[in-house]
Scaffold this motif. Sequence first.
Motif, mmCIF file in Angstrom:
data_model
loop_
_atom_site.group_PDB
_atom_site.id
_atom_site.type_symbol
_atom_site.label_atom_id
_atom_site.label_comp_id
_atom_site.label_asym_id
_atom_site.label_seq_id
_atom_site.Cartn_x
_atom_site.Cartn_y
_atom_site.Cartn_z
ATOM 1 N N ILE A 73 1.564 0.796 -2.852
ATOM 2 C CA ILE A 73 2.983 0.811 -3.236
ATOM 3 C C ILE A 73 3.863 0.486 -2.038
ATOM 4 O O ILE A 73 4.827 -0.293 -2.136
ATOM 5 C CB ILE A 73 3.357 2.183 -3.825
ATOM 6 C CG1 ILE A 73 2.621 2.404 -5.156
ATOM 7 C CG2 ILE A 73 4.872 2.284 -4.040
ATOM 8 C CD1 ILE A 73 2.806 3.787 -5.737
ATOM 9 N N ALA A 74 3.525 1.062 -0.876
ATOM 10 C CA ALA A 74 4.321 0.824 0.331
ATOM 11 C C ALA A 74 4.229 -0.632 0.777
ATOM 12 O O ALA A 74 5.240 -1.243 1.154
ATOM 13 C CB ALA A 74 3.846 1.758 1.448
ATOM 14 N N LEU A 75 3.030 -1.198 0.738
ATOM 15 C CA LEU A 75 2.846 -2.582 1.182
ATOM 16 C C LEU A 75 3.542 -3.569 0.254
ATOM 17 O O LEU A 75 4.031 -4.614 0.697
ATOM 18 C CB LEU A 75 1.355 -2.905 1.268
ATOM 19 C CG LEU A 75 0.582 -2.206 2.397
ATOM 20 C CD1 LEU A 75 -0.911 -2.478 2.281
ATOM 21 C CD2 LEU A 75 1.102 -2.655 3.763
ATOM 22 N N ARG A 76 3.577 -3.259 -1.036
ATOM 23 C CA ARG A 76 4.249 -4.137 -2.001
ATOM 24 C C ARG A 76 5.753 -3.910 -2.049
ATOM 25 O O ARG A 76 6.469 -4.641 -2.723
ATOM 26 C CB ARG A 76 3.666 -3.926 -3.401
ATOM 27 C CG ARG A 76 2.227 -4.414 -3.567
ATOM 28 C CD ARG A 76 1.758 -4.186 -4.994
ATOM 29 N NE ARG A 76 0.376 -4.576 -5.202
ATOM 30 C CZ ARG A 76 -0.027 -5.806 -5.494
ATOM 31 N NH1 ARG A 76 0.867 -6.771 -5.615
ATOM 32 N NH2 ARG A 76 -1.308 -6.073 -5.673
ATOM 33 N N GLY A 77 6.212 -2.867 -1.359
ATOM 34 C CA GLY A 77 7.641 -2.569 -1.380
ATOM 35 C C GLY A 77 8.105 -1.917 -2.666
ATOM 36 O O GLY A 77 9.269 -2.027 -3.041
ATOM 37 N N GLY A 78 7.182 -1.223 -3.342
ATOM 38 C CA GLY A 78 7.522 -0.539 -4.587
ATOM 39 C C GLY A 78 6.770 -1.136 -5.765
ATOM 40 O O GLY A 78 5.970 -2.067 -5.620
ATOM 41 N N LEU A 79 7.023 -0.595 -6.931
ATOM 42 C CA LEU A 79 6.392 -1.086 -8.150
ATOM 43 C C LEU A 79 7.170 -2.276 -8.704
ATOM 44 O O LEU A 79 8.375 -2.404 -8.482
ATOM 45 C CB LEU A 79 6.332 0.033 -9.190
ATOM 46 C CG LEU A 79 5.543 1.288 -8.785
ATOM 47 C CD1 LEU A 79 5.702 2.380 -9.836
ATOM 48 C CD2 LEU A 79 4.076 0.973 -8.588
ATOM 49 N N ARG A 80 6.457 -3.140 -9.419
ATOM 50 C CA ARG A 80 7.102 -4.331 -9.993
ATOM 51 C C ARG A 80 7.778 -3.954 -11.308
ATOM 52 O O ARG A 80 7.125 -3.610 -12.283
ATOM 53 C CB ARG A 80 6.066 -5.434 -10.214
ATOM 54 C CG ARG A 80 6.637 -6.724 -10.768
ATOM 55 C CD ARG A 80 5.680 -7.873 -10.563
ATOM 56 N NE ARG A 80 4.429 -7.668 -11.265
ATOM 57 C CZ ARG A 80 4.202 -8.054 -12.515
ATOM 58 N NH1 ARG A 80 5.160 -8.644 -13.216
ATOM 59 N NH2 ARG A 80 3.018 -7.860 -13.080
ATOM 60 N N MET A 81 9.097 -4.041 -11.309
ATOM 61 C CA MET A 81 9.861 -3.643 -12.480
ATOM 62 C C MET A 81 10.035 -4.820 -13.429
ATOM 63 O O MET A 81 10.235 -5.963 -13.005
ATOM 64 C CB MET A 81 11.246 -3.108 -12.064
ATOM 65 C CG MET A 81 11.205 -2.051 -10.973
ATOM 66 S SD MET A 81 10.233 -0.583 -11.424
ATOM 67 C CE MET A 81 11.298 0.132 -12.666
#
Length: 310
Positions: A33-41
Amino acid sequence: MRVFENANYKFLSMRRPAYFVSAAIITIGLASIALRGGLRMGVEFTGGVLLEVQFSEETNVGQIRDALTAGGTTGVQITQLRAVAQATNDFLLRVPVGADEDQNEVRDQIRQSLETEFAAGSFDIVRGDTLSAKVGGEFQRTAIIAVILSFLLTLIYLAFRFEWRFGVAAVIATVHDMLITFGFISLFDIEISLATVAAILTIIGYSLNDTIVVFDRVRENLRKKRKEPYETTLDRSLNETLPRTVLTSGTTLVSLVSLVVIGGAVIRPFASVLIVGVLVGTYSSIFVASPALVEIHERARKRAAIGART
């Protein structure tokens, strides 16, 4: 479930390795989650255009994406909708729209791009929805409130039906399930849509229900075996409810796996998230909720002993 008729597993003796496994899985999920900058909304939460396009001739995702890119529309998520065991020419287009963009213009631009590549009569937009960023933000707040409220109401219910330590242990197990589920969503880049939120709320209910069944048996056995060690009583309760736990989880998983295998692209993320939730919820009711109850009981007993000495 005759195989579990005389089950006598020492589940609580395995709680330390279970803690390590849970911590490792949660850490991997949080790192993703941190590497992706959060969840994909999804567009339901960010605002955008959702279109279902049906083509009269065989078409693939690459052709549609090339047509849209040539027309100046980028960042489109294209999903081919599938009937049972066969592909169709139906596609779902999710187009994020910025705050300064007009959704109707974006929709018209998509139609013009497709007409340039495929001709006007070769496709039909059978469904189209638009959602503003403001409404999407409201959906985000509502979803977060729904999850938090479910935790609070559950804690109150368990504290009233059992006692506070049961409620705390159940909430710890449910938080554990949610963290692993969010990690799975991030690792497999599953979009957070309204269906995904529904799956998350379902997991909360499923996990808590399984935990409550175990705790109800714990309460009964505590009354019957007052002189029995607390940990032994919990192990006994887990073994007595094991047939029910395995049978319920097994039949639920059969249905969910069927949805993943033969269901369409729209239902597949919902079912996939639920499969993980059911597996993790079953695991946590045995290896997280009950051990947490033991830890809370031991701490309370030690505090009471210290208070008695002073």
